[in-house]
Motif scaffolding. Structure first.
Motif, PDB file in Angstrom:
ATOM      1  N   LYS A   9       0.989  -1.283  -0.214  1.00 39.38           N
ATOM      2  CA  LYS A   9       0.052   0.210   0.086  1.00 39.38           C
ATOM      3  C   LYS A   9       0.772   1.133   0.106  1.00 39.38           C
ATOM      4  N   PRO A  10       0.422   2.386  -0.789  1.00 37.70           N
ATOM      5  CA  PRO A  10       1.233   3.538  -0.678  1.00 37.70           C
ATOM      6  C   PRO A  10       1.095   4.220   0.638  1.00 37.70           C
ATOM      7  N   VAL A  11       2.285   4.724   1.129  1.00 33.26           N
ATOM      8  CA  VAL A  11       2.371   5.540   2.309  1.00 33.26           C
ATOM      9  C   VAL A  11       3.237   6.740   1.858  1.00 33.26           C
ATOM     10  N   ARG A  12       2.414   8.006   2.799  1.00 35.25           N
ATOM     11  CA  ARG A  12       2.734   9.230   2.510  1.00 35.25           C
ATOM     12  C   ARG A  12       3.919   9.575   3.336  1.00 35.25           C
ATOM     13  N   PHE A  13       4.959  10.033   2.806  1.00 31.39           N
ATOM     14  CA  PHE A  13       6.051  10.784   3.534  1.00 31.39           C
ATOM     15  C   PHE A  13       5.919  11.771   4.468  1.00 31.39           C
ATOM     16  N   LEU A  14       4.813  12.412   4.164  1.00 32.52           N
ATOM     17  CA  LEU A  14       4.496  13.786   4.657  1.00 32.52           C
ATOM     18  C   LEU A  14       3.863  13.261   6.010  1.00 32.52           C
ATOM     19  N   ASN A  15       4.352  14.259   7.296  1.00 33.59           N
ATOM     20  CA  ASN A  15       3.620  13.916   8.652  1.00 33.59           C
ATOM     21  C   ASN A  15       2.186  14.441   8.655  1.00 33.59           C
ATOM     22  N   ASN A  16       1.127  13.721   8.370  1.00 35.22           N
ATOM     23  CA  ASN A  16       0.094  14.379   8.453  1.00 35.22           C
ATOM     24  C   ASN A  16      -0.796  13.848   9.558  1.00 35.22           C
ATOM     25  N   ALA A  17      -0.460  12.879  10.407  1.00 35.26           N
ATOM     26  CA  ALA A  17      -0.972  12.313  11.463  1.00 35.26           C
ATOM     27  C   ALA A  17      -0.882  13.079  12.910  1.00 35.26           C
ATOM     28  N   GLU A  18      -0.361  14.227  12.740  1.00 34.77           N
ATOM     29  CA  GLU A  18      -0.235  15.099  14.112  1.00 34.77           C
ATOM     30  C   GLU A  18       0.492  14.091  15.083  1.00 34.77           C
ATOM     31  N   LYS A  19       1.533  13.435  14.762  1.00 34.63           N
ATOM     32  CA  LYS A  19       2.384  12.829  15.662  1.00 34.63           C
ATOM     33  C   LYS A  19       3.615  13.223  15.355  1.00 34.63           C
ATOM     34  N   TRP A  20       4.612  12.769  16.210  1.00 30.35           N
ATOM     35  CA  TRP A  20       5.995  12.949  16.003  1.00 30.35           C
ATOM     36  C   TRP A  20       6.469  11.646  15.384  1.00 30.35           C
ATOM     37  N   LEU A  21       7.150  12.126  14.302  1.00 28.89           N
ATOM     38  CA  LEU A  21       7.688  10.973  13.227  1.00 28.89           C
ATOM     39  C   LEU A  21       9.002  10.853  13.284  1.00 28.89           C
ATOM     40  N   GLU A  22       9.718   9.485  13.425  1.00 27.95           N
ATOM     41  CA  GLU A  22      11.052   9.377  13.111  1.00 27.95           C
ATOM     42  C   GLU A  22      10.998   8.587  11.725  1.00 27.95           C
ATOM     43  N   GLU A  23      11.611   9.367  10.631  1.00 28.38           N
ATOM     44  CA  GLU A  23      11.892   8.637   9.578  1.00 28.38           C
ATOM     45  C   GLU A  23      13.332   8.115   9.628  1.00 28.38           C
ATOM     46  N   LEU A  24      13.463   6.762   9.371  1.00 31.93           N
ATOM     47  CA  LEU A  24      14.825   6.079   9.492  1.00 31.93           C
ATOM     48  C   LEU A  24      15.166   5.370   8.146  1.00 31.93           C
ATOM     49  N   PHE A  25      16.290   5.849   7.528  1.00 29.52           N
ATOM     50  CA  PHE A  25      16.545   5.313   6.299  1.00 29.52           C
ATOM     51  C   PHE A  25      17.817   4.394   6.448  1.00 29.52           C
ATOM     52  N   THR A  26      17.560   3.186   5.852  1.00 25.31           N
ATOM     53  CA  THR A  26      18.697   2.172   6.210  1.00 25.31           C
ATOM     54  C   THR A  26      18.503   0.827   5.078  1.00 25.31           C
ATOM     55  N   PHE A  27      19.468  -0.136   5.102  1.00 22.47           N
ATOM     56  CA  PHE A  27      19.564  -1.056   3.961  1.00 22.47           C
ATOM     57  C   PHE A  27      19.275  -2.395   5.085  1.00 22.47           C
ATOM     58  N   SER A  28      18.691  -3.458   4.300  1.00 22.59           N
ATOM     59  CA  SER A  28      18.381  -4.440   5.063  1.00 22.59           C
ATOM     60  C   SER A  28      19.732  -4.955   5.829  1.00 22.59           C
ATOM     61  N   ALA A  29      20.949  -5.058   5.213  1.00 20.17           N
ATOM     62  CA  ALA A  29      21.945  -5.741   5.565  1.00 20.17           C
ATOM     63  C   ALA A  29      22.472  -4.939   6.848  1.00 20.17           C
ATOM     64  N   ILE A  30      22.157  -3.581   7.248  1.00 21.14           N
ATOM     65  CA  ILE A  30      22.481  -3.145   8.395  1.00 21.14           C
ATOM     66  C   ILE A  30      21.310  -2.751   9.439  1.00 21.14           C
ATOM     67  N   ILE A  31      20.255  -3.345   9.168  1.00 25.71           N
ATOM     68  CA  ILE A  31      19.098  -2.968  10.192  1.00 25.71           C
ATOM     69  C   ILE A  31      19.666  -3.755  11.526  1.00 25.71           C
ATOM     70  N   TYR A  32      20.219  -4.783  11.813  1.00 21.57           N
ATOM     71  CA  TYR A  32      20.608  -5.176  12.830  1.00 21.57           C
ATOM     72  C   TYR A  32      21.561  -4.771  13.786  1.00 21.57           C
ATOM     73  N   LYS A  33      22.461  -3.777  12.800  1.00 26.31           N
ATOM     74  CA  LYS A  33      23.644  -3.107  13.493  1.00 26.31           C
ATOM     75  C   LYS A  33      23.002  -1.723  13.946  1.00 26.31           C
ATOM     76  N   VAL A  34      21.810  -1.272  13.583  1.00 25.17           N
ATOM     77  CA  VAL A  34      21.409   0.184  14.136  1.00 25.17           C
ATOM     78  C   VAL A  34      20.980  -0.169  15.713  1.00 25.17           C
ATOM     79  N   ARG A  35      21.595   0.254  16.682  1.00 24.98           N
ATOM     80  CA  ARG A  35      21.674  -0.023  18.108  1.00 24.98           C
ATOM     81  C   ARG A  35      20.313   0.590  18.609  1.00 24.98           C
ATOM     82  N   PHE A  36      20.109   1.884  18.231  1.00 25.26           N
ATOM     83  CA  PHE A  36      18.944   2.638  18.731  1.00 25.26           C
ATOM     84  C   PHE A  36      17.547   1.990  18.234  1.00 25.26           C
ATOM     85  N   LEU A  37      17.613   1.182  17.574  1.00 23.55           N
ATOM     86  CA  LEU A  37      16.187   0.622  16.799  1.00 23.55           C
ATOM     87  C   LEU A  37      15.353   0.219  18.171  1.00 23.55           C
TER      88      LEU A  37
END
Length: 127
Positions: free
Chosen positions: A4-32
């Protein structure tokens, strides 16, 4: 992730964290795991994971999400560095993240560890 399409604009009146990564490094991102906890604890905060995987890497991307138990929304067009949002945001490397306020304004970029946790506590902690 579900096709399903997802809008990148934050229109949900929430704080949003956009996180850009690759599958090969997802597990290395400690703050997840910290982000995941905040996402679950606070209804005014959500995460959008954006994978910059290449064509042919869809299954690796999906497997990484499931392996690490990442429960927030995930998207990818599998266009690698040709992703339109990567160009719009000027992303040159991953992981990259953006903290976006409920009005859609980017208030922080590429925070890690204690900086990220402190900013999230500052802006969301009072809710």
């Amino acid at each position: 992730m579900g096709g399903k399409p997802v809008r990148f604009l934050n229109n949900a009146e929430k704080w949003l964290e956009e996180l850009f990564t690759f599958s090969a490094i997802i597990y290395k991102v400690r703050f997840l795991s910290r982000l995941s906890c905040m996402c679950l604890k606070d209804k005014n905060f959500t995460i959008l994971g954006v994978s910059l995987d290449q064509p042919g890497r869809k299954q690796a991307w999906l497997d990484a999400i499931h392996k690490d138990g990442l429960t927030w929304t995930h998207v990818s067009d599998l266009k690698f560095w040709d992703n339109a949002v990567v160009k719009q945001y000027g992303i040159k490397g991953v992981p990259a993240n953006f903290l976006i306020d409920p009005t859609g304004k980017i208030i922080a970029r590429d925070l890690r560890g204690e900086q990220l946790q402190g900013m999230l506590e500052k802006v969301i902690g009072g809710h």
